[in-house]
Design a protein around this motif. Structure first.
Motif, mmCIF file in Angstrom:
data_model
loop_
_atom_site.group_PDB
_atom_site.id
_atom_site.type_symbol
_atom_site.label_atom_id
_atom_site.label_comp_id
_atom_site.label_asym_id
_atom_site.label_seq_id
_atom_site.Cartn_x
_atom_site.Cartn_y
_atom_site.Cartn_z
ATOM 1 N N PHE A 1 0.847 -1.192 0.000
ATOM 2 C CA PHE A 1 0.000 0.000 0.000
ATOM 3 C C PHE A 1 0.880 1.239 0.000
ATOM 4 O O PHE A 1 1.903 1.295 0.682
ATOM 5 C CB PHE A 1 -0.933 0.016 1.221
ATOM 6 C CG PHE A 1 -2.259 -0.633 0.961
ATOM 7 C CD1 PHE A 1 -3.365 0.127 0.600
ATOM 8 C CD2 PHE A 1 -2.412 -2.008 1.061
ATOM 9 C CE1 PHE A 1 -4.592 -0.468 0.345
ATOM 10 C CE2 PHE A 1 -3.629 -2.609 0.814
ATOM 11 C CZ PHE A 1 -4.722 -1.838 0.461
ATOM 12 N N TRP A 2 0.477 2.226 -0.756
ATOM 13 C CA TRP A 2 1.203 3.494 -0.848
ATOM 14 C C TRP A 2 1.274 4.115 0.535
ATOM 15 O O TRP A 2 0.252 4.305 1.203
ATOM 16 C CB TRP A 2 0.466 4.396 -1.819
ATOM 17 C CG TRP A 2 1.108 5.700 -2.139
ATOM 18 C CD1 TRP A 2 2.428 6.018 -2.131
ATOM 19 C CD2 TRP A 2 0.420 6.873 -2.580
ATOM 20 N NE1 TRP A 2 2.614 7.311 -2.514
ATOM 21 C CE2 TRP A 2 1.389 7.860 -2.808
ATOM 22 C CE3 TRP A 2 -0.920 7.176 -2.797
ATOM 23 C CZ2 TRP A 2 1.067 9.138 -3.236
ATOM 24 C CZ3 TRP A 2 -1.239 8.450 -3.231
ATOM 25 C CH2 TRP A 2 -0.252 9.415 -3.447
ATOM 26 N N ASP A 3 2.458 4.445 0.983
ATOM 27 C CA ASP A 3 2.660 5.041 2.303
ATOM 28 C C ASP A 3 2.423 6.543 2.213
ATOM 29 O O ASP A 3 3.354 7.346 2.194
ATOM 30 C CB ASP A 3 4.072 4.735 2.808
ATOM 31 C CG ASP A 3 4.280 5.179 4.246
ATOM 32 O OD1 ASP A 3 3.305 5.640 4.887
ATOM 33 O OD2 ASP A 3 5.419 5.078 4.726
ATOM 34 N N ASP A 4 1.148 6.901 2.134
ATOM 35 C CA ASP A 4 0.766 8.305 1.951
ATOM 36 C C ASP A 4 -0.606 8.538 2.571
ATOM 37 O O ASP A 4 -1.460 7.636 2.547
ATOM 38 C CB ASP A 4 0.723 8.626 0.446
ATOM 39 C CG ASP A 4 0.595 10.104 0.169
ATOM 40 O OD1 ASP A 4 -0.561 10.619 0.210
ATOM 41 O OD2 ASP A 4 1.625 10.755 -0.096
ATOM 42 N N ALA A 5 -0.829 9.722 3.079
ATOM 43 C CA ALA A 5 -2.113 10.070 3.699
ATOM 44 C C ALA A 5 -3.264 10.059 2.695
ATOM 45 O O ALA A 5 -4.426 9.966 3.078
ATOM 46 C CB ALA A 5 -2.017 11.430 4.380
ATOM 47 N N ARG A 6 -2.955 10.151 1.409
ATOM 48 C CA ARG A 6 -4.006 10.177 0.379
ATOM 49 C C ARG A 6 -4.442 8.794 -0.085
ATOM 50 O O ARG A 6 -5.414 8.665 -0.826
ATOM 51 C CB ARG A 6 -3.534 10.991 -0.827
ATOM 52 C CG ARG A 6 -3.314 12.464 -0.470
ATOM 53 C CD ARG A 6 -2.614 13.186 -1.577
ATOM 54 N NE ARG A 6 -1.226 12.707 -1.635
ATOM 55 C CZ ARG A 6 -0.339 13.103 -2.541
ATOM 56 N NH1 ARG A 6 -0.693 13.963 -3.487
ATOM 57 N NH2 ARG A 6 0.888 12.653 -2.514
ATOM 58 N N CYS A 7 -3.741 7.755 0.346
ATOM 59 C CA CYS A 7 -4.103 6.390 -0.030
ATOM 60 C C CYS A 7 -5.417 6.020 0.645
ATOM 61 O O CYS A 7 -5.638 6.332 1.810
ATOM 62 C CB CYS A 7 -2.996 5.426 0.387
ATOM 63 S SG CYS A 7 -3.238 3.743 -0.194
ATOM 64 N N ARG A 8 -6.294 5.349 -0.079
ATOM 65 C CA ARG A 8 -7.591 4.933 0.468
ATOM 66 C C ARG A 8 -7.804 3.456 0.250
ATOM 67 O O ARG A 8 -7.374 2.888 -0.748
ATOM 68 C CB ARG A 8 -8.733 5.686 -0.213
ATOM 69 C CG ARG A 8 -8.748 7.130 0.132
ATOM 70 C CD ARG A 8 -9.959 7.780 -0.445
ATOM 71 N NE ARG A 8 -9.988 9.146 0.005
ATOM 72 C CZ ARG A 8 -11.087 9.821 0.230
ATOM 73 N NH1 ARG A 8 -12.254 9.251 0.032
ATOM 74 N NH2 ARG A 8 -11.045 11.065 0.638
ATOM 75 N N ARG A 9 -8.539 2.874 1.201
ATOM 76 C CA ARG A 9 -8.954 1.476 1.087
ATOM 77 C C ARG A 9 -10.425 1.402 1.436
ATOM 78 O O ARG A 9 -10.850 1.917 2.458
ATOM 79 C CB ARG A 9 -8.165 0.585 2.049
ATOM 80 C CG ARG A 9 -8.553 -0.872 1.917
ATOM 81 C CD ARG A 9 -8.064 -1.730 3.075
ATOM 82 N NE ARG A 9 -8.709 -3.024 2.982
ATOM 83 C CZ ARG A 9 -9.940 -3.294 3.426
ATOM 84 N NH1 ARG A 9 -10.650 -2.391 4.032
ATOM 85 N NH2 ARG A 9 -10.456 -4.497 3.266
#
Length: 98
Positions: A21-29
């Motif tokens: 998973f992208w290590d960023d605050a904008r990543c969503r699941r």
């Protein structure tokens, strides 16, 4: 990458699931009955729910490659005796760091 993720999901391999998973605050699941915003929330959710029910089956998996560094994957899934079909989509992107 999709196959590696799927295997980690079935095995409950938290290290690989977190890595992919992208290590960023904008990543969503988005899950069936849940959603997370940002890498920290996703990692916390995974620690509490490390794997999927046994017998997960995929079908109609489609991989759309977009150039050298991106792909969109969609698949349908179910579980024996589950009676409910799930849908999963993933956007994969190759960043300079991997």
């Amino acid at each position: 990458a999709f196959a590696r993720y799927e295997q980690a999901l079935v095995d409950g391999d938290l290290a690989v699931l977190t890595e992919l998973f992208w290590d960023d605050a904008r990543c969503r699941r988005f899950g069936v009955a849940d959603r997370q915003q940002g890498a920290a929330e996703i990692a916390a959710w995974r620690r509490a729910h490390p794997s999927v029910p046994a017998g997960r089956r995929l079908r109609d998996t489609q991989v759309l490659v977009i150039g050298d560094g991106a792909a969109v994957v969609t698949t349908l899934f179910d579980h024996p005796g589950g009676g409910t079909e799930g849908r999963q989509s993933q956007t994969w992107c190759r960043f300079p760091q991997g």
